[in-house]
Enzyme design. Structure first.
Site, PDB file in Angstrom:
ATOM      1  N   SER A 112     -46.622  20.653 -34.079  1.00 49.06           N
ATOM      2  CA  SER A 112     -47.285  21.609 -33.184  1.00 49.06           C
ATOM      3  C   SER A 112     -46.389  22.766 -32.761  1.00 49.06           C
ATOM      4  CB  SER A 112     -47.796  20.892 -31.935  1.00 49.06           C
ATOM      5  OG  SER A 112     -46.714  20.299 -31.238  1.00 49.06           O
ATOM      6  N   ASP A 124     -47.694  24.256 -21.455  1.00 45.16           N
ATOM      7  CA  ASP A 124     -48.657  23.206 -21.114  1.00 45.16           C
ATOM      8  C   ASP A 124     -48.017  21.847 -20.837  1.00 45.16           C
ATOM      9  OD1 ASP A 124     -47.862  22.414 -23.596  1.00 45.16           O
ATOM     10  OD2 ASP A 124     -49.837  22.498 -24.538  1.00 45.16           O
ATOM     11  N   HIS A 183     -45.289  22.236 -24.680  1.00 43.81           N
ATOM     12  CA  HIS A 183     -45.100  23.394 -25.565  1.00 43.81           C
ATOM     13  C   HIS A 183     -44.674  24.600 -24.744  1.00 43.81           C
ATOM     14  CE1 HIS A 183     -48.209  20.882 -27.686  1.00 43.81           C
ATOM     15  NE2 HIS A 183     -47.251  20.956 -28.589  1.00 43.81           N
TER      16      HIS A 183
END
Ligand SMILES: *[C@@H]1O[C@H](CO)[C@@H](O)[C@H](O)[C@H]1NC(C)=O
Ligand SMILES: *[C@@H]1O[C@H](CO)[C@@H](O)[C@H](O)[C@H]1NC(C)=O
Ligand SMILES: *[C@@H]1O[C@H](CO)[C@@H](O)[C@H](O)[C@H]1NC(C)=O
Ligand SMILES: *[C@@H]1O[C@H](CO)[C@@H](O)[C@H](O)[C@H]1NC(C)=O
Length: 358
Positions: free
Chosen positions: A35, A328, A331
């Site tokens: 990610s 978040d 991240h």
């Protein structure tokens, strides 16, 4: 006079060619990862993901561009298209998948952890996909070698999810650190597979200091002040795990360099850079600090609560994303990615810096 003008014109042209970021020696960029660098292979997000740059969720786990996006832009290449969609990949492709691990399903299954895996997209499956796509990108093997000689490969970050899969199932850090040599072996093997396919220029990022992320800081809170770094406030035990991974990774990359002297293999030091930012965030314009989530919410100094994660129930978005490092809880923001990309492109966190060779 005429000659003088012509001379000035030539000089201008020359200066244009010399401008550092106007053109690069790379024709293409290939990325593998999770990610931290997925640009749309998994489309789970909706706004506010993507709000800063794209005005829409693109699958990126941030409010805007990722490190890989800034690198593509600086190299004069298009933002990397996700490999699992139908695109023209002649200038590069992105094989990264949100939640991807380095190791394959069986490793986790053997340890009764397969329930924690969201996707089957390990490093080797990503490389398999790359190998299958190659003929459609560059033709026959010899042509591909020529093409890949002018391509930059970024392999990672990998490892974060191998460890978090076990940590989130309450496995002790001591047990999880026994995974590290397996993860490093898989990475070493992955880099060698890419070299066999024709890669000659690779950047291999280490893992991030996860102990600086609000999710870890909140979920593994400790009452003992010694569990926190005195200058950063990051959780030491989790950063020590990242440190171990990075130490073994650097050693493996040294061995690979000796074995493949004609290949450039550079380490990208996410860890040191994020620690440097956490020590003095305001130096980089992050006036809301490094450890406070922008998107989410929670009644603690990290503004994080597992039940109020970004994009879930009852979350809020901070007034100014660009003053936050963390997006978040796990991240980073586009603003942080920009700072990090700069440290890779111009140094000192990739050595020699990416632009020095382009
Ligand atoms: C935003 O993304 C959604 C889902 O991918 C798509 O349906 C929509 O058309 C996009 N909107 C814009 C303005 O691009
Ligand atoms: C991954 O692959 C294994 C078989 O190798 C399968 O049992 C498992 O369900 C798959 N997991 C996901 C998330 O697709
Ligand atoms: C949302 O969060 C606020 C602030 O913590 C709280 O007062 C409110 O009750 C929450 N609402 C819901 C529906 O959870
Ligand atoms: C957000 O913060 C940045 C950096 O401090 C500043 O330049 C910008 O003006 C701020 N934006 C808003 C909307 O306050």
């Amino acid at each position: 006079m005429n000659n003088l003008l012509r001379f000035a014109h030539h000089l201008l042209l020359l200066l244009c060619y010399l401008r550092p970021s106007s053109s690069s020696r790379y024709d293409a960029l290939f990325n593998f990862g999770d990610s931290m660098s997925d640009t749309g292979n998994v489309q789970i997000s909706t706004l506010p993901y993507g709000m800063t740059f794209f005005g829409n969720a693109t699958g990126r786990c941030s409010d805007g561009r990722l490190v890989i996006d800034f690198i593509a832009q600086e190299l004069g290449l298009p933002l990397l298209p996700p490999s699992q969609e139908d695109h023209d990949f002649r200038r590069g492709a992105n094989f990264a998948v949100v939640a991807a691990t380095t190791l394959a399903f069986d490793f986790f299954n053997d340890r009764d952890l397969s329930k924690g895996l969201w996707v089957n997209a390990s490093l080797h499956l990503q490389i398999d996909r790359f190998r299958r796509l190659l003929p459609s990108i560059c033709g026959a093997a010899q042509e591909c070698k020529e093409f890949l000689r002018r391509s930059l490969f970024i392999v990672g970050e990998f490892g974060g999810n191998d460890y978090s899969t076990a940590l989130f199932f309450a496995r002790p850090v001591g047990e999880v650190s026994t995974f590290v040599p397996h993860v490093i072996d898989a990475l070493r093997h992955g880099v060698e597979r890419l070299i066999e396919l024709g890669a000659v220029d690779l950047v291999v990022p280490g893992v991030l200091p996860v102990g600086c992320f609000p999710l870890y800081l909140t979920n593994y809170r400790s009452l003992d002040p010694d569990d926190y770094g005195p200058r950063t406030g990051c959780a030491r035990r989790y950063n020590a795990l990242s440190w171990l991974h990075n130490t073994l990774l650097r050693r493996a990359l040294d061995q690979l360099r000796r074995k493949h002297p004609a290949v450039s293999i550079r380490y990208a030091d996410y860890y040191s850079q994020i620690i440097d930012i956490a020590v003095d965030p305001s130096k980089y314009g992050f006036t809301d600090g490094a450890l406070r989530t922008c998107c989410g919410g929670g009644d603690n100094i990290y503004n994080y609560d597992q039940k109020r994660r970004c994009n879930e129930k009852n979350y809020t978005v901070c007034a100014n994303v660009s003053t936050h490092v963390n997006w978040d809880g796990i991240h980073m923001t586009e603003a942080a990615h920009r700072v990090i990309a700069d440290g890779w492109l111009r140094g000192p966190y990739v050595d020699p810096p990416i632009l020095s060779s382009s």
